[in-house]
Design a protein around this motif. Structure first.
Motif, PDB file in Angstrom:
ATOM      1  N   VAL A 129       0.864  -1.180   0.000  1.00  0.00           N
ATOM      2  CA  VAL A 129       0.000   0.000   0.000  1.00  0.00           C
ATOM      3  C   VAL A 129       0.900   1.231   0.000  1.00  0.00           C
ATOM      4  CG1 VAL A 129      -1.795   1.293   1.202  1.00  0.00           C
ATOM      5  CG2 VAL A 129      -1.840  -1.214   1.219  1.00  0.00           C
ATOM      6  N   GLY A 130       0.875   1.985  -1.096  1.00  0.00           N
ATOM      7  CA  GLY A 130       1.752   3.135  -1.235  1.00  0.00           C
ATOM      8  C   GLY A 130       1.331   4.320  -0.385  1.00  0.00           C
ATOM      9  N   ASP A 131       2.271   5.262  -0.228  1.00  0.00           N
ATOM     10  CA  ASP A 131       1.964   6.464   0.546  1.00  0.00           C
ATOM     11  C   ASP A 131       0.975   7.373  -0.178  1.00  0.00           C
ATOM     12  OD1 ASP A 131       3.503   7.606  -1.492  1.00  0.00           O
ATOM     13  OD2 ASP A 131       5.215   8.069  -0.194  1.00  0.00           O
ATOM     14  N   TRP A 132       0.660   7.048  -1.418  1.00  0.00           N
ATOM     15  CA  TRP A 132      -0.276   7.816  -2.230  1.00  0.00           C
ATOM     16  C   TRP A 132      -1.662   7.179  -2.279  1.00  0.00           C
ATOM     17  CZ3 TRP A 132      -2.067   4.630  -6.030  1.00  0.00           C
ATOM     18  CH2 TRP A 132      -1.291   3.508  -6.313  1.00  0.00           C
ATOM     19  N   LEU A 145      -5.009  -7.289  -7.088  1.00  0.00           N
ATOM     20  CA  LEU A 145      -5.114  -8.175  -5.930  1.00  0.00           C
ATOM     21  C   LEU A 145      -4.916  -7.458  -4.589  1.00  0.00           C
ATOM     22  CD1 LEU A 145      -5.695 -11.272  -5.789  1.00  0.00           C
ATOM     23  CD2 LEU A 145      -3.262 -11.608  -5.384  1.00  0.00           C
ATOM     24  N   GLY A 146      -5.461  -6.260  -4.499  1.00  0.00           N
ATOM     25  CA  GLY A 146      -5.384  -5.515  -3.243  1.00  0.00           C
ATOM     26  C   GLY A 146      -4.232  -4.546  -3.151  1.00  0.00           C
ATOM     27  N   ASP A 147      -3.318  -4.532  -4.118  1.00  0.00           N
ATOM     28  CA  ASP A 147      -2.238  -3.544  -4.096  1.00  0.00           C
ATOM     29  C   ASP A 147      -2.842  -2.150  -4.018  1.00  0.00           C
ATOM     30  OD1 ASP A 147      -0.659  -5.747  -4.543  1.00  0.00           O
ATOM     31  OD2 ASP A 147       0.203  -5.030  -6.432  1.00  0.00           O
ATOM     32  N   HIS A 148      -2.431  -1.382  -3.033  1.00  0.00           N
ATOM     33  CA  HIS A 148      -2.871   0.012  -2.880  1.00  0.00           C
ATOM     34  C   HIS A 148      -4.402   0.107  -2.781  1.00  0.00           C
ATOM     35  CE1 HIS A 148       1.230   0.323  -4.204  1.00  0.00           C
ATOM     36  NE2 HIS A 148       0.919  -0.122  -5.407  1.00  0.00           N
ATOM     37  N   HIS A 149      -5.035  -0.924  -2.233  1.00  0.00           N
ATOM     38  CA  HIS A 149      -6.494  -1.031  -2.099  1.00  0.00           C
ATOM     39  C   HIS A 149      -7.184  -1.071  -3.462  1.00  0.00           C
ATOM     40  CE1 HIS A 149      -5.800  -0.421   2.096  1.00  0.00           C
ATOM     41  NE2 HIS A 149      -5.503   0.854   1.981  1.00  0.00           N
ATOM     42  N   LEU A 150      -6.494  -1.606  -4.445  1.00  0.00           N
ATOM     43  CA  LEU A 150      -7.033  -1.683  -5.802  1.00  0.00           C
ATOM     44  C   LEU A 150      -7.124  -3.147  -6.242  1.00  0.00           C
ATOM     45  CD1 LEU A 150      -4.862   1.168  -7.366  1.00  0.00           C
ATOM     46  CD2 LEU A 150      -7.252   1.346  -6.666  1.00  0.00           C
ATOM     47  N   GLU A 158       6.047   0.372  -6.044  1.00  0.00           N
ATOM     48  CA  GLU A 158       5.411   1.688  -6.218  1.00  0.00           C
ATOM     49  C   GLU A 158       4.809   2.211  -4.914  1.00  0.00           C
ATOM     50  OE1 GLU A 158       4.008   1.341 -10.866  1.00  0.00           O
ATOM     51  OE2 GLU A 158       2.978   0.076  -9.397  1.00  0.00           O
ATOM     52  N   LEU A 159       5.623   2.154  -3.876  1.00  0.00           N
ATOM     53  CA  LEU A 159       5.174   2.595  -2.563  1.00  0.00           C
ATOM     54  C   LEU A 159       5.247   4.104  -2.392  1.00  0.00           C
ATOM     55  CD1 LEU A 159       6.856  -0.165  -0.365  1.00  0.00           C
ATOM     56  CD2 LEU A 159       4.445  -0.006  -1.025  1.00  0.00           C
ATOM     57  N   HIS A 160       6.127   4.754  -3.157  1.00  0.00           N
ATOM     58  CA  HIS A 160       6.315   6.201  -2.988  1.00  0.00           C
ATOM     59  C   HIS A 160       6.105   6.926  -4.303  1.00  0.00           C
ATOM     60  CE1 HIS A 160       7.802  10.078  -1.805  1.00  0.00           C
ATOM     61  NE2 HIS A 160       8.844   9.997  -2.629  1.00  0.00           N
ATOM     62  N   ASN A 161       5.158   7.831  -4.336  1.00  0.00           N
ATOM     63  CA  ASN A 161       4.950   8.699  -5.487  1.00  0.00           C
ATOM     64  C   ASN A 161       5.924   9.860  -5.384  1.00  0.00           C
ATOM     65  OD1 ASN A 161       4.055  10.263  -7.593  1.00  0.00           O
ATOM     66  ND2 ASN A 161       2.153  10.901  -6.588  1.00  0.00           N
ATOM     67  N   ALA A 162       6.926   9.867  -6.270  1.00  0.00           N
ATOM     68  CA  ALA A 162       8.008  10.856  -6.189  1.00  0.00           C
ATOM     69  C   ALA A 162       7.747  12.082  -7.048  1.00  0.00           C
ATOM     70  CB  ALA A 162       9.328  10.194  -6.598  1.00  0.00           C
ATOM     71  N   ILE A 163       6.514  12.367  -7.389  1.00  0.00           N
ATOM     72  CA  ILE A 163       6.209  13.440  -8.333  1.00  0.00           C
ATOM     73  C   ILE A 163       6.626  14.811  -7.814  1.00  0.00           C
ATOM     74  CG2 ILE A 163       3.842  13.908  -7.538  1.00  0.00           C
ATOM     75  CD1 ILE A 163       5.058  13.650 -11.205  1.00  0.00           C
ATOM     76  N   THR A 164       6.705  14.992  -6.500  1.00  0.00           N
ATOM     77  CA  THR A 164       7.122  16.291  -5.957  1.00  0.00           C
ATOM     78  C   THR A 164       8.553  16.279  -5.427  1.00  0.00           C
ATOM     79  OG1 THR A 164       6.203  15.759  -3.766  1.00  0.00           O
ATOM     80  CG2 THR A 164       4.742  16.881  -5.341  1.00  0.00           C
TER      81      THR A 164
END
Length: 500
Positions: free
Chosen positions: A241-244, A315-320, A443-449
């Motif tokens: 589950v990513g921080d995003w 399959l539940g990754d990132h609640h998806l 893909e745990l961290h969205n580094a867009i910023t």
């Protein structure tokens, strides 16, 4: 020596499964899943660790396999049924014209459902086709009772049986129960049983092209009990589950098969994960069953084999859940090639990190068969990436990145990746994401910023604008990405008329 060997052309075996994640191979390091036969194909063949499905749902993914084209060319950039398939050059069609005996057994998911697409014969089981079961305005000859060969076969053995008998939704990735009939009557076994029978009835004077196309591990999650038993008490890994990831969105209260997201009770999710892994091991054993029969018929060492999936399962990754979204669980697929007769000179046991895609299947298999590749094909043959003589070399002519997308209402998106980094743009909201797949493969961290990523983000944003240049939706003017343009599921050159 049989007649096929005398001709000097190999048989071609394409094995596809539906909705299998890239990481669900024990040889790839999965902590729980057991895939001994697929592992052996990889150990004695070549595994591609960065294989993707550019449009990760059933219909557009299969268009890429059939045509060897990108989604921009084959025109299916989202999921839409009931759009005629009128492609002139197809993988089975080219092989048939070149003298191959061509057969598909299992899932095709084309329209009309029994369109041969160049095959000499199809034995069809597409799973639950909504447009055939629910649309009462379609011609009677398209009703599911008449298009599905597996259902007819099953009803001869179990009168009145149907695909919905278990009460499981065909798109729910959160509910599971064991198969209720004899294992030999499971759709997975049926594909192999019919494929073995094809070995008996094929034309012995021709090489063959067989596409074994399985519906599982696509839901319903219904493995035979013996396979479910392997995983029910196993220490299953928790979904990342990513921080995003959204955790307080009202849409997450209970799982929605429509949005493919939700907070699922742990007990139910664990059962679904166990059933999903069980379906994969069941598939693996049945693939092993077919390979054993292929050897008994004396054709194993005269057959080039390619195994992959049309897309993954979140399959539940990132609640998806399910597929279509741009994340690794959905887009990243297993991809293995094997050449038991060593015709192609592959490096046994090699792992290639080059980015390959489903469009590469058609040119690869045509080249292996010595059949010219049509000019309409945009994919590339993967064999040079797998040759022993090229081990460790980087092919500068290979693609440097891949553009993927999927029209899906408010979640419509585009993404670009080189397998090491991934940039995502949601076309309706303007939301962006950036992932360092080398250091953050889940893909745990969205580094867009992140400040140190801005140069790379600008690079990938420009790459995406170049990919979208000239698209009829108007996603870019060449200087910026334009948010809010109406997404299309099928481009107008496929419909034959412009969509309004």
């Amino acid at each position: 020596m049989n007649s096929t060997e005398n001709e000097g052309r190999p048989n071609v075996l394409l094995i596809t499964v539906d909705q299998m994640r890239y990481d669900c191979l024990s040889i790839a390091g999965h902590p729980v899943v057991e895939t001994p036969n697929l592992d052996e194909l990889a150990r004695t063949g070549v595994r591609f660790s960065r294989a993707y499905s550019a449009t990760p749902t059933c219909v557009p993914a299969r268009a890429a396999i059939f045509t060897g084209q990108s989604q921009r060319a084959h025109g299916r950039v989202g999921y839409q049924d009931s759009v005629p398939w009128n492609y002139k050059e197809t993988l089975p069609g080219e092989l048939a014209q070149a003298g191959y005996h061509t057969q598909c057994i299992g899932k095709m998911h084309v329209y009309p459902a029994r369109h041969l697409m160049g095959f000499h014969n199809v034995m069809l089981h597409d799973g639950y086709l909504h447009h055939n079961r629910n649309n009462h305005s379609i011609p009677v000859q398209q009703h599911y009772d008449q298009v599905d060969d597996y259902v007819q076969w099953l009803r001869e053995r179990v009168p009145g049986a149907d695909m919905i008998d278990l009460g499981l939704d065909c798109n729910s990735s959160t509910v599971a129960r064991p198969w209720h009939l004899a294992e030999m009557q499971h759709p997975t076994n049926w594909v192999v049983t019919q494929s073995i029978d094809f070995l008996r009835r094929r034309d012995p004077g021709k090489p063959f092209f067989l596409w074994m196309s399985f519906v599982r591990p696509h839901p319903p999650f219904d493995p035979p009990q013996a396979y479910l038993d392997l995983y029910e008490d196993a220490d299953l890994p928790e979904p990342p589950v990513g921080d995003w990831a959204r955790t307080e969105d009202p849409e997450l209260v209970g799982y929605s098969p429509i949005t493919g997201r939700g907070l699922v009770p742990k007990r139910r999710l664990r059962k679904a994960m166990a059933a999903y892994y069980a379906l994969i091991t069941h598939l693996d054993h049945q693939i092993g069953r077919f390979l054993q029969s292929l050897n008994e018929y004396g054709e194993l060492h005269n057959t080039v084999i390619l195994f992959t999936s049309d897309h993954g399962e979140l399959l539940g990754d990132h609640h998806l859940f399910r597929k279509s979204l741009p994340y690794e669980g959905s887009t990243h697929v297993p991809f293995i090639v094997n050449d038991p007769g060593n015709r192609l000179g592959l490096k046994r046991g090699a792992v290639s990190d080059s980015v390959v895609e489903l469009r590469d299947i058609m040119p690869s298999l045509l080249e292996a068969a010595g059949v010219p590749v049509p000019e309409t094909v945009e994919g590339k043959s993967i064999w040079r990436l797998a040759l022993a003589e090229n081990e460790g070399e980087i092919d500068p002519a290979w693609r440097q990145h891949l553009h993927g997308e999927h029209a899906q209402g408010a979640q419509s998106h585009h993404w670009v990746t080189d397998g090491k980094e991934k940039y995502i743009w949601f076309s309706q909201t303007g939301e962006e994401q950036f992932f360092d797949l080398v250091h953050d493969p889940k893909e745990l961290h969205n580094a867009i910023t992140d400040e140190d990523c801005q140069e790379r983000i600008r690079h990938w944003r420009m790459v995406l604008m170049q990919e979208l240049e000239g698209r009829e939706e108007g996603y870019t003017d060449g200087e910026r990405l334009i948010t809010g343009k109406k997404p299309l599921t099928v481009l107008s050159h496929i419909h034959g008329i412009a969509q309004k």
